[in-house]
Design an enzyme around this catalytic site. Sequence first.
Site, PDB file in Angstrom:
ATOM      1  N   GLY A   4       0.835  -1.197   0.000  1.00 19.89           N
ATOM      2  CA  GLY A   4       0.000   0.000   0.000  1.00 19.89           C
ATOM      3  C   GLY A   4       0.862   1.235   0.000  1.00 19.89           C
TER       4      GLY A   4
ATOM      5  N   CYS B  72       5.247  -6.117   1.564  1.00 24.83           N
ATOM      6  CA  CYS B  72       5.590  -4.695   1.568  1.00 24.83           C
ATOM      7  C   CYS B  72       4.888  -3.956   2.721  1.00 24.83           C
ATOM      8  CB  CYS B  72       5.275  -4.091   0.204  1.00 24.83           C
ATOM      9  SG  CYS B  72       6.000  -2.478  -0.006  1.00 24.83           S
ATOM     10  N   TYR B  73       3.882  -3.149   2.443  1.00 25.84           N
ATOM     11  CA  TYR B  73       3.188  -2.472   3.546  1.00 25.84           C
ATOM     12  C   TYR B  73       2.682  -3.504   4.558  1.00 25.84           C
ATOM     13  CZ  TYR B  73      -0.001   0.667   6.035  1.00 25.84           C
ATOM     14  OH  TYR B  73      -0.640   1.408   7.004  1.00 25.84           O
TER      15      TYR B  73
ATOM     16  N   HIS C  99       7.899  -7.553  -3.828  1.00 27.40           N
ATOM     17  CA  HIS C  99       6.592  -7.985  -4.355  1.00 27.40           C
ATOM     18  C   HIS C  99       6.711  -9.299  -5.132  1.00 27.40           C
ATOM     19  CE1 HIS C  99       4.273  -4.376  -3.380  1.00 27.40           C
ATOM     20  NE2 HIS C  99       5.418  -3.739  -3.510  1.00 27.40           N
TER      21      HIS C  99
ATOM     22  N   GLU D 190       4.370 -10.927  -6.365  1.00 27.28           N
ATOM     23  CA  GLU D 190       3.282 -11.035  -7.341  1.00 27.28           C
ATOM     24  C   GLU D 190       3.613 -10.431  -8.700  1.00 27.28           C
ATOM     25  OE1 GLU D 190       3.425  -9.173  -4.707  1.00 27.28           O
ATOM     26  OE2 GLU D 190       2.396  -7.256  -4.908  1.00 27.28           O
TER      27      GLU D 190
ATOM     28  N   GLY E  21     -19.963  -8.309 -27.200  1.00 33.84           N
ATOM     29  CA  GLY E  21     -18.633  -8.515 -26.637  1.00 33.84           C
ATOM     30  C   GLY E  21     -18.556  -9.847 -25.903  1.00 33.84           C
TER      31      GLY E  21
ATOM     32  N   ASP F 246     -17.849 -10.492 -22.753  1.00 33.41           N
ATOM     33  CA  ASP F 246     -18.408 -10.567 -21.398  1.00 33.41           C
ATOM     34  C   ASP F 246     -19.913 -10.866 -21.421  1.00 33.41           C
ATOM     35  OD1 ASP F 246     -15.862  -9.702 -20.919  1.00 33.41           O
ATOM     36  OD2 ASP F 246     -16.427  -7.669 -20.365  1.00 33.41           O
TER      37      ASP F 246
ATOM     38  N   LYS G  18     -10.599 -10.076 -17.035  1.00 36.01           N
ATOM     39  CA  LYS G  18     -10.914 -10.290 -18.456  1.00 36.01           C
ATOM     40  C   LYS G  18     -10.309 -11.590 -19.008  1.00 36.01           C
ATOM     41  CE  LYS G  18     -12.586  -8.337 -22.250  1.00 36.01           C
ATOM     42  NZ  LYS G  18     -13.870  -7.615 -22.288  1.00 36.01           N
TER      43      LYS G  18
END
Length: 516
Positions: free
Chosen positions: A56, A83-84, A173, A175, A229, A231, A372
Amino acid sequence: MTHSDTVVILDFGSQFTQLIARRVREAGVYSEIHPCTTPVDKLRELAPRALILSGGPSSVIEPGAPTLDMGIFDLDLPILGICYGMQLLSHLLPGGRVVSSTDREYGRSEFTVAAASPLFDGLPTDRGLTVWMSHGDRVKSPPEGFSVLGSTPTVDVAAMADPARRIYALQFHPEVAHTEDGSLILHNFLFKIAGLTPGWSMSSFVASQDAALREQIGDRHVVCALSGGVDSTVVAVMLHKAIGKQLHCIFVDNGLLRLNEGEEVAAYLREHFDLNLIHVKAADLFLSLLAGVTDPEEKRKIIGRTFIEVFEREAKKLPGVEFLAQGTLYPDVIESVSFRGPSAVIKSHHNVGGLPDIMKLSLVEPLRELFKDEVRKVAVELGLPDFIIWRHPFPGPGLAIRIIGEVTPKRLDILRRADKIVQAELQASDWYRKVWQGFAVLLPLKTVGVMGDDRTYESVCAVRVVDSIDAMTADWSRVPTEILATISNRIINEVKGINRVVLDISSKPPSTIEWE
Ligand code: XMP
Protein backbone atom coordinates in the site's frame (compact mmCIF):
# COMPACT_ATOMS: atom_id res chain seq x y z
CA MET A 1 -20.61 -20.00 -4.18
CA THR A 2 -18.47 -22.41 -2.25
CA HIS A 3 -14.82 -23.03 -2.87
CA SER A 4 -12.88 -25.65 -0.99
CA ASP A 5 -10.02 -23.34 0.00
CA THR A 6 -10.21 -19.57 -0.03
CA VAL A 7 -7.43 -17.08 0.51
CA VAL A 8 -8.46 -13.61 1.60
CA ILE A 9 -6.26 -10.74 0.50
CA LEU A 10 -6.62 -7.71 2.71
CA ASP A 11 -6.16 -4.63 0.56
CA PHE A 12 -4.08 -1.72 1.78
CA GLY A 13 -4.36 0.09 -1.52
CA SER A 14 -1.46 -1.31 -3.54
CA GLN A 15 -1.62 -1.05 -7.30
CA PHE A 16 -0.60 -4.73 -7.25
CA THR A 17 -3.41 -6.10 -5.06
CA GLN A 18 -5.32 -7.48 -8.03
CA LEU A 19 -2.15 -9.13 -9.26
CA ILE A 20 -1.85 -11.02 -5.98
CA ALA A 21 -5.40 -12.30 -6.47
CA ARG A 22 -4.59 -13.43 -9.98
CA ARG A 23 -1.41 -15.22 -8.95
CA VAL A 24 -3.20 -17.09 -6.19
CA ARG A 25 -5.93 -18.19 -8.58
CA GLU A 26 -3.37 -19.16 -11.18
CA ALA A 27 -1.97 -21.46 -8.49
CA GLY A 28 -5.40 -23.11 -8.34
CA VAL A 29 -6.63 -21.50 -5.13
CA TYR A 30 -9.67 -19.26 -5.00
CA SER A 31 -8.93 -15.78 -3.67
CA GLU A 32 -10.94 -12.71 -2.78
CA ILE A 33 -9.83 -9.16 -2.08
CA HIS A 34 -11.38 -7.42 0.91
CA PRO A 35 -10.69 -3.99 2.37
CA CYS A 36 -8.16 -3.95 5.19
CA THR A 37 -10.91 -2.52 7.37
CA THR A 38 -12.76 -5.86 7.26
CA PRO A 39 -13.68 -6.76 10.85
CA VAL A 40 -12.59 -10.08 12.25
CA ASP A 41 -16.19 -11.32 12.49
CA LYS A 42 -16.67 -10.84 8.80
CA LEU A 43 -13.43 -12.68 8.16
CA ARG A 44 -14.64 -15.55 10.30
CA GLU A 45 -17.73 -15.78 8.09
CA LEU A 46 -15.57 -15.87 4.97
CA ALA A 47 -13.67 -18.76 6.55
CA PRO A 48 -10.43 -18.31 4.63
CA ARG A 49 -7.61 -20.81 4.99
CA ALA A 50 -4.91 -18.13 4.71
CA LEU A 51 -4.50 -14.37 4.66
CA ILE A 52 -2.32 -12.17 2.52
CA LEU A 53 -1.74 -8.56 3.51
CA SER A 54 -1.15 -6.44 0.40
CA GLY A 55 1.21 -3.56 -0.09
CA GLY A 56 0.00 0.00 0.00
CA PRO A 57 1.07 3.59 -0.56
CA SER A 58 0.89 4.73 3.09
CA SER A 59 3.49 4.76 5.84
CA VAL A 60 2.58 2.71 8.92
CA ILE A 61 4.18 5.41 11.05
CA GLU A 62 1.86 8.18 9.87
CA PRO A 63 -1.19 8.93 11.99
CA GLY A 64 -4.35 7.52 10.44
CA ALA A 65 -2.45 4.97 8.36
CA PRO A 66 -4.56 1.92 7.46
CA THR A 67 -4.33 -0.89 9.97
CA LEU A 68 -5.82 -4.25 10.87
CA ASP A 69 -8.36 -5.62 13.30
CA MET A 70 -5.95 -7.12 15.88
CA GLY A 71 -8.41 -9.98 16.43
CA ILE A 72 -7.15 -11.33 13.12
CA PHE A 73 -4.07 -12.65 14.88
CA ASP A 74 -6.29 -14.85 17.07
CA LEU A 75 -7.71 -16.65 14.03
CA ASP A 76 -4.56 -18.73 13.91
CA LEU A 77 -4.35 -18.45 10.12
CA PRO A 78 -1.18 -18.50 8.07
CA ILE A 79 -0.38 -14.92 7.06
CA LEU A 80 1.82 -13.52 4.31
CA GLY A 81 2.56 -9.79 4.57
CA ILE A 82 3.83 -8.09 1.44
CA CYS A 83 5.59 -4.70 1.57
CA TYR A 84 3.19 -2.47 3.55
CA GLY A 85 1.75 -5.72 4.93
CA MET A 86 5.18 -6.64 6.28
CA GLN A 87 5.75 -3.21 7.78
CA LEU A 88 2.36 -3.35 9.43
CA LEU A 89 3.16 -6.70 11.02
CA SER A 90 6.34 -5.19 12.45
CA HIS A 91 4.48 -2.12 13.58
CA LEU A 92 1.65 -4.00 15.31
CA LEU A 93 3.34 -7.02 16.83
CA PRO A 94 5.40 -6.56 20.02
CA GLY A 95 9.10 -5.93 19.57
CA GLY A 96 8.95 -4.92 15.91
CA ARG A 97 10.28 -1.61 14.66
CA VAL A 98 9.75 0.21 11.36
CA VAL A 99 11.81 3.19 10.26
CA SER A 100 11.03 5.61 7.52
CA SER A 101 13.49 6.58 4.90
CA THR A 102 13.52 9.69 2.79
CA ASP A 103 14.46 7.78 -0.35
CA ARG A 104 11.83 5.60 -1.85
CA GLU A 105 13.27 2.50 -3.41
CA TYR A 106 11.44 1.62 -6.57
CA GLY A 107 12.43 -1.07 -9.01
CA ARG A 108 14.87 -3.93 -9.21
CA SER A 109 16.95 -5.14 -6.32
CA GLU A 110 18.86 -8.28 -5.43
CA PHE A 111 17.57 -10.46 -2.66
CA THR A 112 19.82 -12.90 -0.82
CA VAL A 113 18.36 -15.74 1.22
CA ALA A 114 19.87 -15.67 4.71
CA ALA A 115 18.12 -18.62 6.35
CA ALA A 116 16.42 -21.75 5.06
CA SER A 117 12.64 -21.55 5.07
CA PRO A 118 9.81 -23.44 3.38
CA LEU A 119 8.90 -20.08 1.81
CA PHE A 120 12.07 -20.21 -0.24
CA ASP A 121 12.11 -23.92 -1.09
CA GLY A 122 13.42 -24.46 -4.58
CA LEU A 123 15.02 -21.03 -4.92
CA PRO A 124 18.64 -20.84 -6.05
CA THR A 125 20.96 -20.52 -3.06
CA ASP A 126 24.21 -19.88 -4.92
CA ARG A 127 23.25 -16.42 -6.15
CA GLY A 128 20.97 -13.46 -5.47
CA LEU A 129 17.44 -13.24 -6.79
CA THR A 130 16.12 -10.32 -8.82
CA VAL A 131 13.15 -8.88 -6.95
CA TRP A 132 10.87 -5.86 -7.39
CA MET A 133 10.77 -3.29 -4.59
CA SER A 134 8.51 -0.31 -4.06
CA HIS A 135 8.77 1.16 -0.61
CA GLY A 136 9.83 4.08 1.57
CA ASP A 137 9.73 2.57 5.07
CA ARG A 138 11.54 -0.58 6.09
CA VAL A 139 11.63 -2.97 9.00
CA LYS A 140 14.49 -2.18 11.37
CA SER A 141 13.86 -5.03 13.77
CA PRO A 142 11.39 -7.86 13.37
CA PRO A 143 8.80 -8.54 16.10
CA GLU A 144 9.42 -11.07 18.88
CA GLY A 145 9.42 -14.63 17.61
CA PHE A 146 10.45 -13.58 14.09
CA SER A 147 13.74 -14.30 12.42
CA VAL A 148 15.28 -12.62 9.40
CA LEU A 149 15.08 -14.75 6.26
CA GLY A 150 16.88 -12.56 3.76
CA SER A 151 18.17 -9.13 2.81
CA THR A 152 18.92 -6.83 -0.11
CA PRO A 153 21.83 -4.37 -0.41
CA THR A 154 19.65 -1.58 1.03
CA VAL A 155 17.31 -3.50 3.34
CA ASP A 156 18.62 -5.75 6.11
CA VAL A 157 15.25 -7.27 6.89
CA ALA A 158 13.81 -7.98 3.44
CA ALA A 159 12.04 -11.17 4.56
CA MET A 160 11.10 -12.42 8.00
CA ALA A 161 9.04 -15.18 9.56
CA ASP A 162 7.62 -16.58 12.75
CA PRO A 163 7.28 -20.21 11.58
CA ALA A 164 5.55 -21.32 14.78
CA ARG A 165 2.66 -18.93 14.09
CA ARG A 166 2.96 -19.40 10.32
CA ILE A 167 3.40 -15.65 9.76
CA TYR A 168 5.71 -14.73 6.86
CA ALA A 169 6.56 -11.38 5.36
CA LEU A 170 8.38 -10.00 2.33
CA GLN A 171 9.56 -6.48 1.64
CA PHE A 172 9.53 -7.14 -2.12
CA HIS A 173 6.59 -7.99 -4.36
CA PRO A 174 6.43 -11.69 -5.29
CA GLU A 175 3.28 -11.04 -7.34
CA VAL A 176 4.90 -8.93 -10.06
CA ALA A 177 6.41 -10.55 -13.11
CA HIS A 178 9.74 -8.77 -12.59
CA THR A 179 10.36 -10.72 -9.38
CA GLU A 180 12.28 -13.87 -10.24
CA ASP A 181 10.54 -16.98 -8.92
CA GLY A 182 7.81 -14.82 -7.36
CA SER A 183 5.19 -17.42 -8.26
CA LEU A 184 7.27 -20.15 -6.63
CA ILE A 185 7.40 -18.14 -3.39
CA LEU A 186 3.61 -17.70 -3.48
CA HIS A 187 3.16 -21.41 -4.22
CA ASN A 188 5.37 -22.24 -1.24
CA PHE A 189 3.25 -20.04 0.98
CA LEU A 190 -0.01 -21.54 -0.26
CA PHE A 191 0.96 -25.19 -0.36
CA LYS A 192 3.95 -25.76 1.93
CA ILE A 193 3.10 -23.28 4.66
CA ALA A 194 -0.67 -22.95 4.57
CA GLY A 195 -1.14 -26.56 3.40
CA LEU A 196 -3.86 -25.68 0.91
CA THR A 197 -5.11 -27.97 -1.82
CA PRO A 198 -5.49 -26.52 -5.29
CA GLY A 199 -9.10 -26.93 -6.38
CA TRP A 200 -10.00 -23.75 -8.22
CA SER A 201 -10.16 -23.97 -11.98
CA MET A 202 -12.30 -22.54 -14.68
CA SER A 203 -14.32 -25.72 -14.95
CA SER A 204 -14.97 -25.71 -11.21
CA PHE A 205 -15.93 -22.05 -11.52
CA VAL A 206 -18.36 -22.76 -14.35
CA ALA A 207 -19.91 -25.70 -12.51
CA SER A 208 -20.34 -23.82 -9.23
CA GLN A 209 -21.72 -20.74 -11.00
CA ASP A 210 -24.20 -22.91 -12.87
CA ALA A 211 -25.48 -24.32 -9.61
CA ALA A 212 -25.54 -20.88 -8.01
CA LEU A 213 -27.47 -19.35 -10.91
CA ARG A 214 -30.08 -22.12 -10.82
CA GLU A 215 -30.53 -21.60 -7.11
CA GLN A 216 -30.62 -17.79 -7.26
CA ILE A 217 -33.09 -17.63 -10.15
CA GLY A 218 -35.26 -20.69 -9.64
CA ASP A 219 -38.16 -20.56 -12.08
CA ARG A 220 -38.09 -16.81 -12.49
CA HIS A 221 -37.09 -14.82 -15.59
CA VAL A 222 -33.96 -12.84 -16.43
CA VAL A 223 -33.27 -10.14 -18.97
CA CYS A 224 -29.77 -9.69 -20.33
CA ALA A 225 -28.32 -6.87 -22.42
CA LEU A 226 -26.24 -8.49 -25.11
CA SER A 227 -23.60 -6.22 -26.63
CA GLY A 228 -21.69 -8.57 -28.88
CA GLY A 229 -18.63 -8.51 -26.64
CA VAL A 230 -17.15 -11.51 -24.88
CA ASP A 231 -18.41 -10.57 -21.40
CA SER A 232 -22.10 -10.29 -22.15
CA THR A 233 -21.96 -13.26 -24.53
CA VAL A 234 -20.42 -15.43 -21.81
CA VAL A 235 -23.08 -14.25 -19.35
CA ALA A 236 -25.84 -15.08 -21.83
CA VAL A 237 -24.47 -18.53 -22.59
CA MET A 238 -23.93 -19.37 -18.90
CA LEU A 239 -27.48 -18.30 -18.13
CA HIS A 240 -28.88 -20.10 -21.10
CA LYS A 241 -27.24 -23.31 -19.91
CA ALA A 242 -28.55 -22.79 -16.39
CA ILE A 243 -32.10 -21.55 -17.00
CA GLY A 244 -32.80 -22.03 -20.73
CA LYS A 245 -35.86 -20.20 -21.96
CA GLN A 246 -36.22 -18.18 -18.76
CA LEU A 247 -33.48 -15.97 -20.20
CA HIS A 248 -34.40 -13.10 -22.52
CA CYS A 249 -31.57 -11.35 -24.35
CA ILE A 250 -31.94 -7.89 -25.78
CA PHE A 251 -29.45 -6.73 -28.34
CA VAL A 252 -29.71 -3.02 -29.12
CA ASP A 253 -28.11 -2.06 -32.42
CA ASN A 254 -27.36 1.62 -31.85
CA GLY A 255 -25.84 2.11 -35.30
CA LEU A 256 -22.46 2.74 -33.70
CA LEU A 257 -21.10 -0.79 -33.89
CA ARG A 258 -18.17 -2.00 -35.94
CA LEU A 259 -18.73 -3.48 -39.36
CA ASN A 260 -20.93 -6.60 -39.03
CA GLU A 261 -20.27 -6.92 -35.31
CA GLY A 262 -23.33 -7.68 -33.32
CA GLU A 263 -24.96 -9.39 -36.28
CA GLU A 264 -22.18 -11.97 -36.21
CA VAL A 265 -22.67 -12.68 -32.53
CA ALA A 266 -26.45 -12.67 -32.80
CA ALA A 267 -26.25 -15.08 -35.75
CA TYR A 268 -23.89 -17.36 -33.86
CA LEU A 269 -26.12 -17.46 -30.79
CA ARG A 270 -29.25 -18.03 -32.86
CA GLU A 271 -27.57 -20.86 -34.68
CA HIS A 272 -26.10 -22.62 -31.65
CA PHE A 273 -28.49 -21.89 -28.82
CA ASP A 274 -32.22 -21.91 -28.67
CA LEU A 275 -32.22 -18.45 -27.18
CA ASN A 276 -34.90 -15.79 -26.73
CA LEU A 277 -33.13 -13.01 -28.57
CA ILE A 278 -34.68 -9.64 -29.31
CA HIS A 279 -32.71 -7.68 -31.88
CA VAL A 280 -33.66 -3.99 -31.66
CA LYS A 281 -32.62 -1.93 -34.66
CA ALA A 282 -32.38 1.58 -33.27
CA ALA A 283 -29.65 3.16 -35.42
CA ASP A 284 -31.90 5.89 -36.79
CA LEU A 285 -32.98 6.96 -33.32
CA PHE A 286 -29.41 7.19 -31.98
CA LEU A 287 -28.07 8.95 -35.06
CA SER A 288 -30.86 11.51 -35.11
CA LEU A 289 -30.20 12.36 -31.47
CA LEU A 290 -26.46 12.64 -32.12
CA ALA A 291 -26.85 14.97 -35.11
CA GLY A 292 -24.91 18.19 -34.55
CA VAL A 293 -23.41 17.02 -31.24
CA THR A 294 -19.63 17.35 -30.92
CA ASP A 295 -18.98 17.39 -27.16
CA PRO A 296 -17.69 13.98 -25.99
CA GLU A 297 -19.57 13.93 -22.69
CA GLU A 298 -22.75 15.04 -24.41
CA LYS A 299 -22.40 12.17 -26.88
CA ARG A 300 -21.86 9.69 -24.06
CA LYS A 301 -24.88 10.98 -22.16
CA ILE A 302 -27.19 10.86 -25.16
CA ILE A 303 -26.10 7.33 -26.03
CA GLY A 304 -26.32 6.09 -22.44
CA ARG A 305 -29.74 7.62 -21.87
CA THR A 306 -31.14 6.41 -25.18
CA PHE A 307 -29.81 2.93 -24.59
CA ILE A 308 -31.62 2.77 -21.27
CA GLU A 309 -34.86 4.02 -22.81
CA VAL A 310 -34.75 1.53 -25.66
CA PHE A 311 -33.72 -1.34 -23.41
CA GLU A 312 -36.35 -0.55 -20.83
CA ARG A 313 -39.09 -0.28 -23.42
CA GLU A 314 -38.23 -3.74 -24.73
CA ALA A 315 -37.69 -5.28 -21.31
CA LYS A 316 -41.06 -4.06 -20.10
CA LYS A 317 -42.73 -6.01 -22.86
CA LEU A 318 -41.45 -9.19 -21.24
CA PRO A 319 -43.86 -10.35 -18.59
CA GLY A 320 -42.58 -11.20 -15.15
CA VAL A 321 -38.89 -10.49 -15.53
CA GLU A 322 -37.26 -10.17 -12.11
CA PHE A 323 -33.53 -10.14 -12.80
CA LEU A 324 -31.10 -8.15 -14.90
CA ALA A 325 -27.94 -10.00 -15.95
CA GLN A 326 -24.76 -8.01 -16.51
CA GLY A 327 -21.21 -8.81 -17.52
CA THR A 328 -19.65 -6.81 -14.69
CA LEU A 329 -16.03 -7.85 -14.15
CA TYR A 330 -13.82 -7.68 -11.11
CA PRO A 331 -11.93 -4.53 -12.09
CA ASP A 332 -15.31 -2.78 -12.37
CA VAL A 333 -16.24 -3.90 -8.88
CA ILE A 334 -13.17 -3.26 -6.86
CA GLU A 335 -11.35 -0.06 -6.34
CA SER A 336 -7.85 -0.86 -5.37
CA VAL A 337 -7.43 2.01 -2.94
CA SER A 338 -10.14 0.68 -0.76
CA PHE A 339 -8.88 0.87 2.79
CA ARG A 340 -11.32 3.62 3.58
CA GLY A 341 -14.27 1.37 3.12
CA PRO A 342 -16.12 -1.08 0.98
CA SER A 343 -14.95 -1.17 -2.57
CA ALA A 344 -18.05 -1.70 -4.62
CA VAL A 345 -17.51 1.29 -6.88
CA ILE A 346 -18.66 0.70 -10.42
CA LYS A 347 -17.54 2.98 -13.19
CA SER A 348 -20.78 4.43 -14.41
CA HIS A 349 -19.90 4.37 -18.08
CA HIS A 350 -18.74 0.79 -18.03
CA ASN A 351 -21.98 -0.95 -17.45
CA VAL A 352 -25.67 -0.50 -17.67
CA GLY A 353 -25.91 0.18 -13.93
CA GLY A 354 -28.93 2.08 -12.72
CA LEU A 355 -30.77 0.51 -15.58
CA PRO A 356 -34.38 -0.31 -15.00
CA ASP A 357 -34.86 1.37 -11.68
CA ILE A 358 -38.56 1.45 -12.24
CA MET A 359 -38.60 -2.23 -12.98
CA LYS A 360 -36.93 -3.07 -9.67
CA LEU A 361 -34.76 -5.79 -11.04
CA SER A 362 -32.19 -7.66 -8.98
CA LEU A 363 -28.75 -8.00 -10.51
CA VAL A 364 -27.24 -11.26 -11.72
CA GLU A 365 -23.51 -10.81 -12.25
CA PRO A 366 -21.86 -14.20 -12.65
CA LEU A 367 -18.51 -12.73 -13.78
CA ARG A 368 -18.02 -10.21 -11.01
CA GLU A 369 -15.18 -12.20 -9.48
CA LEU A 370 -13.21 -12.52 -12.71
CA PHE A 371 -10.61 -10.66 -14.70
CA LYS A 372 -10.91 -10.29 -18.46
CA ASP A 373 -8.46 -13.07 -19.24
CA GLU A 374 -10.34 -15.35 -16.87
CA VAL A 375 -13.59 -14.56 -18.71
CA ARG A 376 -11.85 -15.68 -21.87
CA LYS A 377 -10.97 -18.95 -20.14
CA VAL A 378 -14.64 -19.36 -19.18
CA ALA A 379 -15.54 -18.74 -22.81
CA VAL A 380 -13.16 -21.54 -23.81
CA GLU A 381 -14.72 -23.77 -21.15
CA LEU A 382 -18.18 -23.02 -22.60
CA GLY A 383 -16.96 -23.95 -26.08
CA LEU A 384 -17.41 -20.49 -27.61
CA PRO A 385 -15.63 -19.80 -30.91
CA ASP A 386 -12.40 -17.82 -31.18
CA PHE A 387 -14.00 -14.84 -32.85
CA ILE A 388 -16.03 -14.24 -29.70
CA ILE A 389 -13.36 -15.25 -27.18
CA TRP A 390 -10.68 -12.97 -28.58
CA ARG A 391 -12.84 -10.01 -29.53
CA HIS A 392 -11.25 -6.79 -28.30
CA PRO A 393 -13.13 -4.69 -25.74
CA PHE A 394 -15.46 -2.21 -27.37
CA PRO A 395 -16.91 0.82 -25.57
CA GLY A 396 -20.64 1.11 -24.95
CA PRO A 397 -20.88 4.42 -26.88
CA GLY A 398 -19.20 2.62 -29.76
CA LEU A 399 -17.70 4.40 -32.72
CA ALA A 400 -19.29 7.68 -31.63
CA ILE A 401 -16.39 8.30 -29.25
CA ARG A 402 -13.88 7.39 -31.96
CA ILE A 403 -15.29 9.95 -34.36
CA ILE A 404 -13.96 13.22 -33.08
CA GLY A 405 -16.51 15.89 -33.84
CA GLU A 406 -19.93 15.18 -35.28
CA VAL A 407 -21.16 11.64 -35.82
CA THR A 408 -22.74 11.38 -39.26
CA PRO A 409 -23.63 8.30 -41.32
CA LYS A 410 -20.92 9.25 -43.80
CA ARG A 411 -18.19 9.58 -41.17
CA LEU A 412 -19.37 6.35 -39.53
CA ASP A 413 -19.01 4.59 -42.84
CA ILE A 414 -15.47 5.95 -43.32
CA LEU A 415 -14.39 4.93 -39.82
CA ARG A 416 -15.97 1.49 -40.09
CA ARG A 417 -14.03 0.72 -43.21
CA ALA A 418 -10.74 1.99 -41.75
CA ASP A 419 -11.35 0.10 -38.51
CA LYS A 420 -12.08 -3.10 -40.42
CA ILE A 421 -8.61 -2.86 -41.97
CA VAL A 422 -6.96 -2.38 -38.55
CA GLN A 423 -8.83 -5.43 -37.24
CA ALA A 424 -8.03 -7.52 -40.31
CA GLU A 425 -4.32 -6.73 -40.33
CA LEU A 426 -3.92 -7.39 -36.61
CA GLN A 427 -5.80 -10.65 -37.04
CA ALA A 428 -3.67 -11.68 -39.99
CA SER A 429 -0.66 -11.68 -37.68
CA ASP A 430 -0.80 -12.98 -34.13
CA TRP A 431 -0.88 -9.41 -32.85
CA TYR A 432 -4.65 -9.32 -32.48
CA ARG A 433 -4.38 -11.70 -29.53
CA LYS A 434 -1.26 -10.14 -28.10
CA VAL A 435 -2.68 -6.67 -27.65
CA TRP A 436 -5.49 -5.48 -25.41
CA GLN A 437 -7.22 -3.42 -28.04
CA GLY A 438 -6.59 -1.93 -31.46
CA PHE A 439 -8.76 0.46 -33.45
CA ALA A 440 -8.98 3.47 -35.73
CA VAL A 441 -10.07 6.98 -34.77
CA LEU A 442 -11.42 9.53 -37.25
CA LEU A 443 -10.13 13.06 -36.71
CA PRO A 444 -11.99 16.26 -37.57
CA LEU A 445 -9.01 17.43 -39.51
CA LYS A 446 -8.32 17.55 -43.23
CA THR A 447 -4.89 17.59 -44.77
CA VAL A 448 -3.52 17.77 -48.27
CA GLY A 449 -2.38 14.67 -50.13
CA VAL A 450 -1.70 13.54 -53.63
CA MET A 451 -3.35 10.62 -55.36
CA GLY A 452 -2.16 9.94 -58.90
CA ASP A 453 -1.89 13.41 -60.37
CA ASP A 454 -4.61 14.85 -58.21
CA ARG A 455 -4.40 16.91 -55.09
CA THR A 456 -6.60 15.52 -52.31
CA TYR A 457 -7.95 17.22 -49.23
CA GLU A 458 -9.26 14.53 -46.90
CA SER A 459 -9.50 13.38 -43.28
CA VAL A 460 -6.77 12.06 -40.99
CA CYS A 461 -7.19 8.72 -39.29
CA ALA A 462 -5.32 7.75 -36.11
CA VAL A 463 -4.45 4.16 -35.28
CA ARG A 464 -4.43 3.24 -31.60
CA VAL A 465 -3.15 -0.16 -30.41
CA VAL A 466 -2.53 -0.71 -26.69
CA ASP A 467 -1.29 -3.33 -24.26
CA SER A 468 -3.03 -3.57 -20.93
CA ILE A 469 -3.99 -5.96 -18.18
CA ASP A 470 -7.25 -4.42 -17.04
CA ALA A 471 -7.55 -1.11 -18.95
CA MET A 472 -6.67 0.85 -15.82
CA THR A 473 -3.21 1.49 -17.23
CA ALA A 474 -2.01 0.90 -20.77
CA ASP A 475 0.91 1.45 -23.05
CA TRP A 476 0.97 1.70 -26.83
CA SER A 477 1.85 -1.62 -28.39
CA ARG A 478 5.10 -1.92 -30.26
CA VAL A 479 3.43 -3.40 -33.34
CA PRO A 480 6.03 -4.22 -36.02
CA THR A 481 6.43 -1.43 -38.53
CA GLU A 482 5.62 -3.74 -41.47
CA ILE A 483 2.15 -4.35 -40.05
CA LEU A 484 1.68 -0.64 -39.43
CA ALA A 485 2.82 0.10 -42.96
CA THR A 486 0.27 -2.32 -44.40
CA ILE A 487 -2.48 -0.83 -42.26
CA SER A 488 -1.58 2.67 -43.39
CA ASN A 489 -1.29 1.79 -47.08
CA ARG A 490 -4.51 -0.13 -47.11
CA ILE A 491 -6.49 2.57 -45.31
CA ILE A 492 -5.26 5.34 -47.59
CA ASN A 493 -5.77 3.30 -50.74
CA GLU A 494 -9.04 1.60 -49.88
CA VAL A 495 -10.96 4.07 -47.74
CA LYS A 496 -12.20 7.04 -49.66
CA GLY A 497 -12.22 10.07 -47.40
CA ILE A 498 -8.91 9.34 -45.61
CA ASN A 499 -5.57 10.42 -47.05
CA ARG A 500 -3.31 10.32 -43.98
CA VAL A 501 -2.77 7.84 -41.15
CA VAL A 502 -1.01 8.65 -37.86
CA LEU A 503 -0.08 6.39 -34.94
CA ASP A 504 -1.04 7.18 -31.36
CA ILE A 505 2.01 6.64 -29.11
CA SER A 506 0.52 7.78 -25.80
CA SER A 507 0.33 5.72 -22.63
CA LYS A 508 -2.48 5.67 -20.07
CA PRO A 509 -2.10 7.63 -17.85
CA PRO A 510 -1.88 10.44 -18.72
CA SER A 511 -3.86 9.75 -21.93
CA THR A 512 -6.84 7.41 -21.97
CA ILE A 513 -7.33 4.48 -24.30
CA GLU A 514 -10.30 5.97 -26.12
CA TRP A 515 -9.93 9.46 -27.54
CA GLU A 516 -13.21 10.78 -26.09
P1 XMP B 1 -10.41 4.62 -21.33
O1 XMP B 1 -10.68 5.41 -22.57
O2 XMP B 1 -11.18 5.10 -20.14
O3 XMP B 1 -10.91 3.16 -21.61
O4 XMP B 1 -8.93 4.52 -21.04
C1 XMP B 1 -10.67 2.06 -20.80
C2 XMP B 1 -11.34 0.85 -21.39
O5 XMP B 1 -12.75 0.99 -21.26
C3 XMP B 1 -13.35 1.00 -22.54
N1 XMP B 1 -14.37 2.05 -22.48
C4 XMP B 1 -15.67 1.80 -22.29
N2 XMP B 1 -16.33 0.64 -22.14
N3 XMP B 1 -18.35 1.83 -21.97
C5 XMP B 1 -17.68 0.67 -21.99
O6 XMP B 1 -18.31 -0.37 -21.87
C6 XMP B 1 -17.75 3.03 -22.12
O7 XMP B 1 -18.39 4.07 -22.09
C7 XMP B 1 -16.33 3.01 -22.28
N4 XMP B 1 -15.41 4.00 -22.44
C8 XMP B 1 -14.21 3.36 -22.55
C9 XMP B 1 -12.26 1.30 -23.53
O8 XMP B 1 -12.55 0.77 -24.82
C10 XMP B 1 -11.08 0.64 -22.86
O9 XMP B 1 -11.06 -0.75 -23.10
